[in-house]
Design an enzyme around this catalytic site. Structure first.
Site, short mmCIF file in Angstrom:
data_model
loop_
_atom_site.label_atom_id
_atom_site.label_comp_id
_atom_site.label_asym_id
_atom_site.label_seq_id
_atom_site.Cartn_x
_atom_site.Cartn_y
_atom_site.Cartn_z
CG HIS A 318 -2.19 1.10 1.04
ND1 HIS A 318 -2.00 2.27 1.21
CD2 HIS A 318 -3.35 0.92 0.52
CE1 HIS A 318 -3.33 2.79 0.97
NE2 HIS A 318 -4.11 1.73 0.47
NE ARG A 327 -9.36 -0.42 2.99
CZ ARG A 327 -9.04 0.15 1.67
NH1 ARG A 327 -9.68 0.78 1.14
NH2 ARG A 327 -7.78 0.11 1.38
CG ASP A 373 -8.33 -4.29 -3.94
OD1 ASP A 373 -9.51 -3.99 -3.87
OD2 ASP A 373 -7.27 -3.46 -3.95
N1 HAX Z 1 4.25 -7.37 -4.87
C1 HAX Z 1 5.66 -6.95 -5.56
N2 HAX Z 1 6.37 -5.95 -5.29
C2 HAX Z 1 5.83 -4.91 -4.54
C3 HAX Z 1 4.43 -5.03 -3.94
C4 HAX Z 1 3.95 -6.51 -4.23
N3 HAX Z 1 2.53 -6.55 -3.74
N4 HAX Z 1 4.07 -3.94 -3.54
C5 HAX Z 1 5.29 -3.12 -3.65
N5 HAX Z 1 6.17 -3.74 -4.32
C6 HAX Z 1 7.29 -3.18 -5.01
C7 HAX Z 1 7.16 -1.97 -5.97
O1 HAX Z 1 6.65 -2.80 -7.32
C8 HAX Z 1 8.45 -1.47 -5.71
O2 HAX Z 1 9.35 -2.11 -6.76
P1 HAX Z 1 10.44 -1.29 -7.77
O3 HAX Z 1 11.08 -0.24 -6.91
O4 HAX Z 1 10.94 -2.35 -8.35
O5 HAX Z 1 9.47 -0.40 -8.77
C9 HAX Z 1 8.94 -1.43 -4.37
O6 HAX Z 1 8.35 -2.58 -3.84
C10 HAX Z 1 8.55 -0.28 -3.53
O7 HAX Z 1 7.15 0.19 -3.61
P2 HAX Z 1 6.35 0.56 -2.40
O8 HAX Z 1 7.07 1.88 -2.05
O9 HAX Z 1 6.23 -0.61 -1.28
O10 HAX Z 1 4.93 0.55 -2.88
P3 HAX Z 1 4.18 1.91 -3.74
O11 HAX Z 1 3.73 2.76 -2.62
O12 HAX Z 1 5.12 2.20 -4.78
O13 HAX Z 1 3.17 0.98 -4.35
C11 HAX Z 1 1.21 -0.28 -4.30
C12 HAX Z 1 1.84 0.73 -3.66
C13 HAX Z 1 -0.12 -0.60 -3.80
C14 HAX Z 1 1.13 0.02 -5.63
C15 HAX Z 1 2.03 -1.53 -4.55
O14 HAX Z 1 2.21 -2.15 -3.06
C16 HAX Z 1 1.53 -2.73 -5.42
O15 HAX Z 1 1.90 -2.75 -6.59
N6 HAX Z 1 0.77 -3.67 -4.78
C17 HAX Z 1 -0.03 -4.73 -5.54
C18 HAX Z 1 -1.28 -4.37 -6.25
C19 HAX Z 1 -2.36 -4.18 -5.39
O16 HAX Z 1 -2.58 -4.71 -4.53
N7 HAX Z 1 -2.94 -2.81 -5.42
C20 HAX Z 1 -3.97 -2.44 -4.54
C21 HAX Z 1 -3.64 -1.38 -3.32
C22 HAX Z 1 -4.92 -1.02 -2.79
C23 HAX Z 1 -5.77 -0.17 -3.53
O17 HAX Z 1 -5.44 0.72 -3.93
N8 HAX Z 1 -6.94 -0.94 -3.60
O18 HAX Z 1 -7.92 -0.34 -4.43
#
Ligand code: HAX
Length: 435
Positions: A318, A327, A373
Site C-alpha cells: 500500500h 478493511r 483487495d
Molecule cells: N508485490 C511485489 N512487489 C511489490 C509489491 C507487491 N505486492 N508492493 C510493492 N512492491 C514493490 C514495488 O513494485 C516497488 O518495486 P520497484 O522499486 O522495483 O519499482 C517497491 O516494492 C517499492 O514499492 P512501495 O513503496 O512498497 O509501494 P508503492 O507505494 O510504490 O505502491 C502499491 C503501492 C499498492 C501500488 C504496490 O504495493 C503494489 O503494486 N501492490 C500490488 C497491487 C495492489 O494490491 N494494489 C491495490 C492497492 C490497494 C488499492 O488501492 N486498492 O484499490
C-alpha cells in the site's frame, strides 16, 4: 429542503467562514516540506488538499469522520435482523458528521429508491458495446451517458450563482448514487447471465436491493453487500480514484464527468482492479499446483515464482498503510463468522501467513501486508459471484459514497481549480546541483 440537505447547509456554511478566516490569517503557516523523493515517487505524503469525509493513518488504517471500521459496525444503524451496518448510515455520517438514527437511514433508503430510475438511453449505451467489454468500461460509459441528467450542468448553463454550486452537486450526487446499483446490476446480468435482468425490489435498502438485482439471493449475501459497500466507500482524498474525482470536479465539471473519471482510475491493476487480479492469481495457482488445498510451502514457492517473473503479488502492499488493512481484517472476520468451509478463503488466510515474510525479504517493499483487495474475491466466489472481471464495479459503486460526499463539501467550501506545479528533469538536476 430535505432534512439531510438542510443539515449539510448549516454545517458547511459555518465551516466555510472558518476556513476563509484561517486562509486570511494563517495562510502562510507551513504544513510540511516536499523533498525530491516525493517529487519522483508520486507525491507520497504531500499534504495538498482538504477531504472532510475520512482520514487514513498508516498504522491504524481508515477512520470515517473519526470512526474506525469496528466502531462503524457498532454504531451505524443496521437493517432489522442484520448485524452489518447500512451504507446509507455511512453516507449520512460522511456528509454531515453525525451518526444517523434508524429513522434517518430509512429516510435515505427511500430517498435513493425514489431517485433510482435509470434513463433508457443508458441501457441503450451499454447495449451498444460488445458483450465482452470489460464491466468497468461498461460502467464508466453508463455513468457518462447519465450526464444528460446533470442538475449542475443544466443550472450552470442557466447562469447559476456560485453560492448554489453545492446544492446542484448534492442533487447530482444523490441521484447518481441512487442509480448506480441498477446500472451496475444491469451490467452484471448482461455480461454473465444472458441479459436476464432482475427488477428492483423497492422494499429493500440500497445494498440489499443491489444484491437482489445481481441475482444472488439469501440474507447472508445481502449482509455481505452492506458490509462491502460500507468498507470500500472512502480512503481519504489522495488515493488515485478519489483524487481524480476531486481534480476533475475542481474545474466545475459535474459529478457525472468527475465520477466517471475516478472510475477509470479505479480500473487500474495497482488500484481497484487488484480485487480481480487477486482471485485470478488464486485460480491460476490452484490450476498450476493441481490442488485447491495447497500447503503453505507450495504457496511460498508460487509467490516466489511470481516475483521472479517480474510481477507484483496482487492484494499486498500500500502507498500509505504500514499494517494489515483493517478493511482486510473486517472481511476476514466476516468470513470467520459466515463461511465455514471454503478452499479459496483458506488460501487467502494461508497467503496472509506466507506473503509478508517473502515481500519483506525483497528489502524494498514498504508495506508487506494485505490490503482491502486481498480478501474480497474469495468471499464473493463462496456466494457464487465468481466472474472476477466484475469485482471492481462493486468497489466503484461503494466508492461513490465517499467521493461524492467529499465533492459536495468541496463545492460548498468553494475550493478553487486544482493546479499543482510540475518540473522538468532538467530543472531538477540544476536545482539539486545548485543546492
Ligand atoms: N508485490 C511485489 N512487489 C511489490 C509489491 C507487491 N505486492 N508492493 C510493492 N512492491 C514493490 C514495488 O513494485 C516497488 O518495486 P520497484 O522499486 O522495483 O519499482 C517497491 O516494492 C517499492 O514499492 P512501495 O513503496 O512498497 O509501494 P508503492 O507505494 O510504490 O505502491 C502499491 C503501492 C499498492 C501500488 C504496490 O504495493 C503494489 O503494486 N501492490 C500490488 C497491487 C495492489 O494490491 N494494489 C491495490 C492497492 C490497494 C488499492 O488501492 N486498492 O484499490
Amino acid at each position: 429542503m430535505d432534512p439531510l440537505k438542510k443539515k449539510f447547509l448549516e454545517k458547511s456554511q459555518e465551516l466555510m467562514q472558518e476556513l476563509k478566516t484561517l486562509r486570511k490569517e494563517k495562510g502562510d503557516v507551513k504544513v510540511g516540506e516536499v523533498n525530491l523523493k516525493q517529487v519522483l515517487t508520486g507525491m507520497r505524503g504531500v499534504k495538498s488538499m482538504v477531504w472532510e469525509t475520512s482520514q487514513l493513518d498508516a498504522m491504524e488504517g481508515i477512520r470515517f469522520r473519526g470512526y474506525s471500521i469496528p466502531q462503524l459496525r457498532e454504531k451505524l444503524p443496521s437493517r432489522k435482523g442484520d448485524k452489518q451496518p447500512l451504507p446509507e448510515g455511512l453516507f449520512w455520517l460522511m456528509l454531515v458528521d453525525e451518526i444517523p438514527t434508524q429513522e434517518d437511514v430509512e429516510w435515505l433508503s427511500n430517498e435513493w429508491d425514489k431517485r433510482s430510475e435509470v434513463p433508457e438511453h443508458t441501457f441503450a449505451a451499454i447495449e451498444a458495446l460488445p458483450k465482452d467489454t470489460h464491466p468497468m468500461t461498461q460502467f464508466t460509459i453508463a455513468i457518462m451517458s447519465m450526464q444528460t441528467e446533470s442538475v449542475f450542468a443544466q443550472r450552470y448553463a442557466e447562469g447559476m450563482s456560485k453560492n448554489d454550486y453545492w446544492d446542484a452537486s448534492y442533487e447530482d450526487s444523490m441521484n447518481l448514487i441512487a442509480k448506480l446499483p441498477r446500472v451496475a446490476a444491469y451490467i452484471y446480468r448482461r455480461s454473465f447471465h444472458d441479459g436476464n435482468h432482475i427488477k428492483p425490489d423497492h422494499s429493500l435498502d440500497w445494498a440489499g436491493n443491489y444484491a437482489h438485482m445481481l441475482g444472488i439471493e439469501g440474507e447472508d449475501f445481502k449482509s455481505l453487500m452492506r458490509l462491502y459497500l460500507t468498507i470500500h466507500a472512502d480512503h481519504e482524498g489522495g488515493n488515485a480514484s478519489a483524487h481524480t474525482v476531486h481534480l476533475i470536479n475542481s474545474t466545475l465539471s459535474d459529478v457525472y464527468n468527475s465520477f466517471a473519471g475516478g472510475m477509470n482510475s479505479l480500473a487500474g491493476p495497482l488500484h481497484g482492479l487488484a480485487n480481480q487480479e487477486v482471485i485470478k492469481f488464486i485460480f491460476e495457482l490452484i490450476d498450476e499446483l493441481g490442488t485447491s488445498k495447497p500447503s503453505k510451502e507450495q504457496l511460498a514457492e508460487y509467490v516466489q515464482k511470481t516475483l521472479d517473473e517480474g510481477k507484483v503479488i496482487p492484494g499486498y502492499g500500500h502507498a500509505v498503510l504500514r499494517q494489515p488493512d483493517p478493511r482486510f481484517m473486517a472481511q476476514k472476520t466476516f468470513a470467520e463468522n459466515y463461511i465455514k468451509d471454503s478452499d479459496h478463503v483458506q488460501i487467502v488466510w494461508d497467503l496472509f501467513d506466507v506473503v509478508p515474510d517473502i515481500l519483506n525479504s525483497l528489502g524494498k517493499v514498504a508495506n508487506p501486508w494485505p490490503n482491502v483487495d486481498a480478501h474480497s474475491g474469495a468471499i464473493l466466489v463462496h456466494y457464487g459471484l465468481d466472474e472476477y472481471q466484475y469485482y471492481t464495479v462493486l468497489f466503484g459503486v461503494s466508492r461513490a459514497l465517499g467521493v461524492l460526499a467529499a465533492t459536495t463539501w468541496s463545492r460548498a467550501l468553494g475550493f478553487p481549480l486544482e493546479r499543482p506545479k510540475s518540473v522538468t528533469s532538467k530543472w531538477i538536476k540544476e536545482f539539486v546541483n545548485n543546492d
